[in-house]
Design an enzyme around this catalytic site. Structure first.
Site, mmCIF file in Angstrom:
data_model
loop_
_atom_site.group_PDB
_atom_site.id
_atom_site.type_symbol
_atom_site.label_atom_id
_atom_site.label_comp_id
_atom_site.label_asym_id
_atom_site.label_seq_id
_atom_site.Cartn_x
_atom_site.Cartn_y
_atom_site.Cartn_z
ATOM 1 N N ASN A 8 36.869 47.935 61.585
ATOM 2 C CA ASN A 8 38.173 48.724 60.620
ATOM 3 C C ASN A 8 37.838 49.820 60.085
ATOM 4 O O ASN A 8 37.292 49.888 59.115
ATOM 5 C CB ASN A 8 38.342 47.430 59.659
ATOM 6 C CG ASN A 8 39.646 47.630 58.779
ATOM 7 O OD1 ASN A 8 40.133 48.698 58.416
ATOM 8 N ND2 ASN A 8 40.099 46.598 57.903
ATOM 9 N N ARG A 89 40.498 48.145 64.087
ATOM 10 C CA ARG A 89 42.261 48.537 63.116
ATOM 11 C C ARG A 89 42.580 49.596 63.700
ATOM 12 O O ARG A 89 41.781 50.696 63.538
ATOM 13 C CB ARG A 89 42.249 48.165 62.164
ATOM 14 C CG ARG A 89 43.060 48.953 61.456
ATOM 15 C CD ARG A 89 42.768 49.013 60.111
ATOM 16 N NE ARG A 89 43.628 49.637 58.975
ATOM 17 C CZ ARG A 89 43.613 50.398 58.129
ATOM 18 N NH1 ARG A 89 42.494 50.947 57.529
ATOM 19 N NH2 ARG A 89 44.992 50.574 57.050
ATOM 20 N N HIS A 178 48.703 48.939 56.772
ATOM 21 C CA HIS A 178 47.523 47.740 56.110
ATOM 22 C C HIS A 178 48.755 46.554 56.622
ATOM 23 O O HIS A 178 48.531 45.395 55.906
ATOM 24 C CB HIS A 178 47.576 47.508 54.195
ATOM 25 C CG HIS A 178 47.509 48.779 54.234
ATOM 26 N ND1 HIS A 178 47.761 49.586 53.431
ATOM 27 C CD2 HIS A 178 45.982 49.894 54.367
ATOM 28 C CE1 HIS A 178 46.829 50.627 52.697
ATOM 29 N NE2 HIS A 178 45.776 50.265 53.570
ATOM 30 N N ARG A 239 45.034 60.547 47.970
ATOM 31 C CA ARG A 239 46.588 60.404 48.919
ATOM 32 C C ARG A 239 47.898 60.376 47.610
ATOM 33 O O ARG A 239 47.486 60.137 46.467
ATOM 34 C CB ARG A 239 47.447 59.398 50.017
ATOM 35 C CG ARG A 239 46.636 59.760 51.039
ATOM 36 C CD ARG A 239 46.863 58.613 51.656
ATOM 37 N NE ARG A 239 45.957 57.650 52.502
ATOM 38 C CZ ARG A 239 45.596 56.556 52.690
ATOM 39 N NH1 ARG A 239 46.660 56.686 53.355
ATOM 40 N NH2 ARG A 239 44.899 55.687 52.614
ATOM 41 N N GLU A 381 41.001 42.042 57.622
ATOM 42 C CA GLU A 381 41.560 42.248 58.231
ATOM 43 C C GLU A 381 40.865 41.742 59.668
ATOM 44 O O GLU A 381 41.419 42.144 60.658
ATOM 45 C CB GLU A 381 41.764 43.836 58.666
ATOM 46 C CG GLU A 381 42.696 44.389 57.595
ATOM 47 C CD GLU A 381 43.100 45.911 56.498
ATOM 48 O OE1 GLU A 381 43.687 45.936 56.684
ATOM 49 O OE2 GLU A 381 41.728 46.245 56.078
#
Length: 394
Positions: A8, A89, A178, A239, A381
């Site tokens: 991931n 991922r 996500h 970001r 995840e």
């Protein structure tokens, strides 16, 4: 049964797990924090024995090399050939990928072509895929996409107020990010609430270096903060989050940039917490600096404010929520940020139990009279990815 190796790779961290399926037994896991930053942190957990080391700086290539070296040196596997499959991922599948897939050379090239939809992630993830194809040439690799969870968003929340022909001709829509995490969190929240998922309304907050918030209505995603690309939404590590699109030509003129891509690079890599604070993209560094650094405090305040704004909007949008869910590196570990967000949501009669929040244990953090449950659910995840990969293998 040979285990599945899950990678991931995010914008500032790389998590991994080695899981035996279908028992879902975690053989080992770990992560590299502060990826591409000074003082990278390498964590490994094998059979409950945890080790942590800090090294000068790791990028995605050296991080994977170090992880694979640990797998054999610590006898987690006797040989890398003992790995059954690798699952990655991948953030952006666009309209090309609607489900998890086995990775073939053609599909890897398709992923390369989708890089502009997730410029901080897809190129990194393709690099990891290429590297593991070289290191583990006999092992089949699979991609599990964040974007597929949001494929069925209602059109009223999925598209932009642009000419409708553009939306259809160029597949311009809110793809989100996500998604693997938000799906897992919604499922776990429904279990904690002891309600069928199809009758559950929750707002899931995946707060980390990359941060996104999703409104789930009757078990399905209704709205989400990230858009066509992951630069949109709330303020993040590097970001910018949402900005006026007119900012791009304005900055091109002011700063002498020749292409929009130069501005977008700055919005992705030099903005957010880092750009506002001038200190760091890491929340831990900002807390340490906030005492005497006004810009560090400002970055923290902006992060909280934007989370509150999104949660408040989504709470109204889906007609109230059974629970708010905190997850992600910040959501799970930063009790100060959690408390600040919930305090601002007091106008909705949502309340935090200070003692439970300080303890930071999985489960309820809210008071008994809170209008919505406040849940801390560590996201997993990698387990969600392993289930997808196993389904493809089967």
């Amino acid at each position: 049964m040979k285990p599945i190796f899950l990678i991931n790779a995010g914008s500032s961290s790389m998590k991994w797990q080695l899981i035996e399926m279908p028992s879902e037994h975690v053989v080992a896991n770990g992560q590299v924090e502060r990826l591409n930053l000074p003082g990278s942190i390498v964590k490994v957990n094998v059979r409950g024995k945890k080790t942590t080391e800090t090294v000068e700086k790791l990028d995605e290539v050296t991080a994977i090399d170090r992880i694979l070296e640990r797998l054999t040196r610590l006898h987690i596997v006797e040989s890398l050939n003992d790995i059954q499959a690798v699952g990655h991922r991948v953030v952006a599948g666009g309209t090309v990928f609607h489900a998890s897939v086995e990775l073939t050379p053609d599909r890897i090239e398709q992923l390369r072509e989708l890089s502009e939809l997730a410029p901080l992630h897809n190129p990194l993830e393709v690099k990891c895929i290429d590297l593991l194809a070289e290191k583990l040439p006999q092992v089949t690799q699979y991609a599990v996409f964040d974007s597929t969870y949001f494929a069925d968003l209602p059109e009223k929340t999925a598209i932009y107020g642009i000419p409708y022909d553009w939306t259809k001709d160029f597949q311009i829509r809110r793809y989100g990010e996500h998604g693997i995490s938000h799906r897992y969190l919604a499922q776990q929240a429904a279990e904690m609430l002891q309600k069928p998922l199809a009758e559950t309304n929750v707002i899931t907050m995946h707060l980390g270096s990359g941060a996104s918030i999703t409104a789930v209505q009757n078990g399905k995603p209704f709205d989400t903060s990230m858009g066509l690309t992951p630069v949109t939404g709330m303020l993040m590590g590097t970001r910018s989050g949402d900005v006026d699109p007119s900012l791009i030509p304005y900055l091109m003129k002011r700063l002498g940039f020749r292409t929009p891509e130069e501005v977008l690079l700055k919005l992705n890599q030099a903005s957010g917490l880092l750009g506002v604070s001038g200190v760091s993209s890491d929340m831990r560094d900002l807390h340490a600096a906030a005492g005497d650094n006004e810009r560090a405090r400002l970055a923290l305040d902006m992060f909280v404010n934007q989370a509150v704004k999104l949660v408040g909007a989504y709470y109204t949008e889906i007609g109230g929520a059974d629970a708010l869910v905190f997850a992600g590196g910040i959501g799970e570990k930063d009790e100060v940020i959690r408390a600040a967000i919930i305090e601002r949501l007091g106008v909705l009669s949502i309340k935090m139990d200070a003692t439970l929040n300080q303890a930071g244990a999985t489960g309820d953090l809210g008071t008994t009279d809170s209008a919505a449950r406040v849940l801390l659910i560590p996201t997993d995840e990698e387990l969600a990815m392993a289930r997808e990969v196993q389904a493809l293998i089967d």
